[in-house]
Motif scaffolding. Structure first.
Motif, mmCIF file in Angstrom:
data_model
loop_
_atom_site.group_PDB
_atom_site.id
_atom_site.type_symbol
_atom_site.label_atom_id
_atom_site.label_comp_id
_atom_site.label_asym_id
_atom_site.label_seq_id
_atom_site.Cartn_x
_atom_site.Cartn_y
_atom_site.Cartn_z
ATOM 1 N N LEU A 182 0.855 -1.205 0.000
ATOM 2 C CA LEU A 182 0.000 0.000 0.000
ATOM 3 C C LEU A 182 0.882 1.243 0.000
ATOM 4 C CD1 LEU A 182 -3.115 0.628 2.215
ATOM 5 C CD2 LEU A 182 -1.247 2.285 2.207
ATOM 6 N N ARG A 183 1.876 1.242 0.863
ATOM 7 C CA ARG A 183 2.801 2.375 0.956
ATOM 8 C C ARG A 183 3.543 2.583 -0.365
ATOM 9 N NH1 ARG A 183 8.275 2.074 4.588
ATOM 10 N NH2 ARG A 183 8.829 4.303 4.643
ATOM 11 N N ASP A 184 3.989 1.475 -0.970
ATOM 12 C CA ASP A 184 4.722 1.578 -2.235
ATOM 13 C C ASP A 184 3.831 2.119 -3.350
ATOM 14 O OD1 ASP A 184 6.983 0.596 -1.021
ATOM 15 O OD2 ASP A 184 6.744 -1.454 -1.774
ATOM 16 N N GLU A 185 2.584 1.637 -3.407
ATOM 17 C CA GLU A 185 1.663 2.107 -4.447
ATOM 18 C C GLU A 185 1.358 3.589 -4.285
ATOM 19 O OE1 GLU A 185 -1.861 -0.169 -5.084
ATOM 20 O OE2 GLU A 185 -0.782 -2.082 -5.184
ATOM 21 N N ALA A 186 1.432 4.078 -3.044
ATOM 22 C CA ALA A 186 1.214 5.501 -2.783
ATOM 23 C C ALA A 186 2.485 6.315 -2.985
ATOM 24 C CB ALA A 186 0.700 5.689 -1.367
ATOM 25 N N ASP A 187 3.584 5.650 -3.377
ATOM 26 C CA ASP A 187 4.890 6.306 -3.541
ATOM 27 C C ASP A 187 5.301 7.069 -2.276
ATOM 28 O OD1 ASP A 187 5.371 5.420 -6.160
ATOM 29 O OD2 ASP A 187 4.167 7.050 -6.998
ATOM 30 N N GLY A 188 4.867 6.563 -1.121
ATOM 31 C CA GLY A 188 5.234 7.205 0.131
ATOM 32 C C GLY A 188 4.570 8.537 0.382
ATOM 33 N N ASP A 189 3.583 8.902 -0.450
ATOM 34 C CA ASP A 189 2.899 10.181 -0.261
ATOM 35 C C ASP A 189 1.891 10.043 0.887
ATOM 36 O OD1 ASP A 189 0.256 11.879 -1.007
ATOM 37 O OD2 ASP A 189 2.059 12.949 -1.619
ATOM 38 N N PRO A 190 2.025 10.838 1.940
ATOM 39 C CA PRO A 190 1.153 10.674 3.108
ATOM 40 C C PRO A 190 -0.336 10.770 2.789
ATOM 41 C CG PRO A 190 3.008 12.060 3.685
ATOM 42 C CD PRO A 190 3.074 11.847 2.191
ATOM 43 N N GLU A 191 -0.718 11.680 1.906
ATOM 44 C CA GLU A 191 -2.144 11.820 1.587
ATOM 45 C C GLU A 191 -2.666 10.627 0.801
ATOM 46 O OE1 GLU A 191 -4.252 13.924 2.929
ATOM 47 O OE2 GLU A 191 -2.478 14.529 4.072
ATOM 48 N N GLU A 192 -1.828 10.086 -0.090
ATOM 49 C CA GLU A 192 -2.231 8.891 -0.824
ATOM 50 C C GLU A 192 -2.308 7.684 0.098
ATOM 51 O OE1 GLU A 192 -3.285 8.310 -4.063
ATOM 52 O OE2 GLU A 192 -3.510 10.489 -3.887
ATOM 53 N N ILE A 193 -1.386 7.609 1.056
ATOM 54 C CA ILE A 193 -1.442 6.532 2.045
ATOM 55 C C ILE A 193 -2.745 6.634 2.833
ATOM 56 C CG2 ILE A 193 -0.408 5.671 4.185
ATOM 57 C CD1 ILE A 193 2.330 6.443 3.025
ATOM 58 N N ARG A 194 -3.101 7.846 3.249
ATOM 59 C CA ARG A 194 -4.352 8.054 3.976
ATOM 60 C C ARG A 194 -5.555 7.616 3.140
ATOM 61 N NH1 ARG A 194 -4.695 11.140 8.414
ATOM 62 N NH2 ARG A 194 -2.759 12.083 9.176
ATOM 63 N N ARG A 195 -5.562 8.027 1.889
ATOM 64 C CA ARG A 195 -6.690 7.691 1.020
ATOM 65 C C ARG A 195 -6.839 6.180 0.891
ATOM 66 N NH1 ARG A 195 -7.534 5.608 -3.352
ATOM 67 N NH2 ARG A 195 -5.314 5.433 -3.813
ATOM 68 N N ALA A 196 -5.730 5.479 0.726
ATOM 69 C CA ALA A 196 -5.778 4.025 0.584
ATOM 70 C C ALA A 196 -6.234 3.356 1.883
ATOM 71 C CB ALA A 196 -4.413 3.503 0.161
ATOM 72 N N LEU A 197 -5.751 3.844 2.994
ATOM 73 C CA LEU A 197 -6.137 3.256 4.278
ATOM 74 C C LEU A 197 -7.622 3.438 4.569
ATOM 75 C CD1 LEU A 197 -3.110 4.364 6.489
ATOM 76 C CD2 LEU A 197 -3.701 2.009 5.892
ATOM 77 N N ARG A 198 -8.184 4.541 4.072
ATOM 78 C CA ARG A 198 -9.615 4.791 4.301
ATOM 79 C C ARG A 198 -10.501 3.747 3.630
ATOM 80 N NH1 ARG A 198 -11.784 9.733 5.382
ATOM 81 N NH2 ARG A 198 -13.715 8.520 5.373
ATOM 82 N N GLN A 199 -9.940 2.966 2.725
ATOM 83 C CA GLN A 199 -10.722 1.922 2.065
ATOM 84 C C GLN A 199 -10.911 0.697 2.954
ATOM 85 O OE1 GLN A 199 -12.005 2.881 -0.945
ATOM 86 N NE2 GLN A 199 -10.881 4.751 -0.390
ATOM 87 N N VAL A 200 -10.123 0.607 4.023
ATOM 88 C CA VAL A 200 -10.209 -0.553 4.910
ATOM 89 C C VAL A 200 -11.464 -0.438 5.771
ATOM 90 C CG1 VAL A 200 -9.078 -1.820 6.779
ATOM 91 C CG2 VAL A 200 -7.698 -0.768 4.961
ATOM 92 N N PRO A 201 -12.355 -1.440 5.753
ATOM 93 C CA PRO A 201 -13.573 -1.376 6.566
ATOM 94 C C PRO A 201 -13.259 -1.132 8.036
ATOM 95 C CG PRO A 201 -13.696 -3.207 5.026
ATOM 96 C CD PRO A 201 -12.297 -2.663 4.931
ATOM 97 N N GLY A 202 -13.995 -0.191 8.632
ATOM 98 C CA GLY A 202 -13.829 0.111 10.042
ATOM 99 C C GLY A 202 -12.725 1.094 10.350
ATOM 100 N N LEU A 203 -12.017 1.558 9.324
ATOM 101 C CA LEU A 203 -10.905 2.484 9.563
ATOM 102 C C LEU A 203 -11.277 3.852 8.997
ATOM 103 C CD1 LEU A 203 -8.050 2.068 10.854
ATOM 104 C CD2 LEU A 203 -7.149 2.200 8.545
ATOM 105 N N GLY A 204 -11.869 4.696 9.842
ATOM 106 C CA GLY A 204 -12.224 6.043 9.438
ATOM 107 C C GLY A 204 -11.063 6.999 9.638
#
Length: 220
Positions: free
Chosen positions: A122-144
């Motif tokens: 996930l981190r690699d796909e976001a190229d280490g960009d914090p906002e992209e990491i946040r966006r990807a993590l928000r897709q995880v159920p239960g993780l607001g």
């Protein structure tokens, strides 16, 4: 900042870290490293901690899930819903146990399907960009948003591009302690390697007035 203020702030930080110098991941028995299993465990802990429930209950529940073998996404997915509910119950995480058991199973499935169960992808796909990491993590159920903040706050020691991260609750704790409530000023008070521990200690100060009282007593 004048010299006296800087000295006072550093004394406050020392007193705080002397008593509260541990992360929530540590409380859940997680030895955090940039490897798949501890990263996943930190994510599970963040999901539990983001609910309106005592932090000690959340970390106890995380510990029970891991003790029951649900230490990685595959084992979490393969456990039955009832096994997840029972583990949460042993940690006294009863108010949200049924919904959370479902979310943990669904989240594990998503991580396996999309990232092979490895959050480093996930981190690699976001190229280490914090906002992209946040966006990807928000897709995880239960993780607001709150859960994402907690996860990144805890893992900033191993994912340094996400720091310095002092979320709203940490800033509230800083204010109660009389410390500057600005992330960049807080970051200047500790080494980079201590950001996660310092942030967690500040959160405890926000959640428990006794922490603030003990810090004040240590300086008197």
């Amino acid at each position: 900042m004048d010299r006296s203020t800087g000295h006072r702030d550093k004394a406050t930080v020392k007193a705080l870290l002397d008593s509260e110098g541990h992360t929530y991941a540590e409380d859940a028995g997680i030895k955090l490293k940039n490897t798949p299993q501890p990263l996943y465990q930190a994510l599970v802990a963040a999901c539990l901690l983001s609910a309106r429930i005592k932090a000690t209950v959340a970390t106890d529940a995380a510990h029970e899930l891991f003790a029951a073998g649900m230490r990685d996404p595959r084992r979490m997915r393969d456990a039955t819903w009832q096994q997840r509910v029972d583990a949460l119950g042993r940690g006294h995480y009863r108010r949200y146990d049924e919904r959370t058991a479902t979310q943990l199973g669904d989240g594990a499935e998503l991580l396996l399907d999309r990232y092979g169960g490895d959050l480093r992808r996930l981190r690699d796909e976001a190229d280490g960009d914090p906002e992209e990491i946040r966006r990807a993590l928000r897709q995880v159920p239960g993780l607001g948003p709150v859960g994402v903040d907690i996860f990144l706050r805890e893992v900033q020691a191993v994912w340094p591009e996400t720091g310095p991260l002092f979320d709203d609750k940490a800033l509230q704790g800083a204010e109660r302690l009389g410390l500057p409530a600005r992330p960049e000023e807080l970051a200047a008070l500790v080494p980079k390697a201590a950001y996660a521990v310092f942030a967690a200690a500040l959160v405890r100060a926000a959640l428990d007035r006794h922490v603030v009282e003990e810090v004040a007593k240590a300086q008197s």
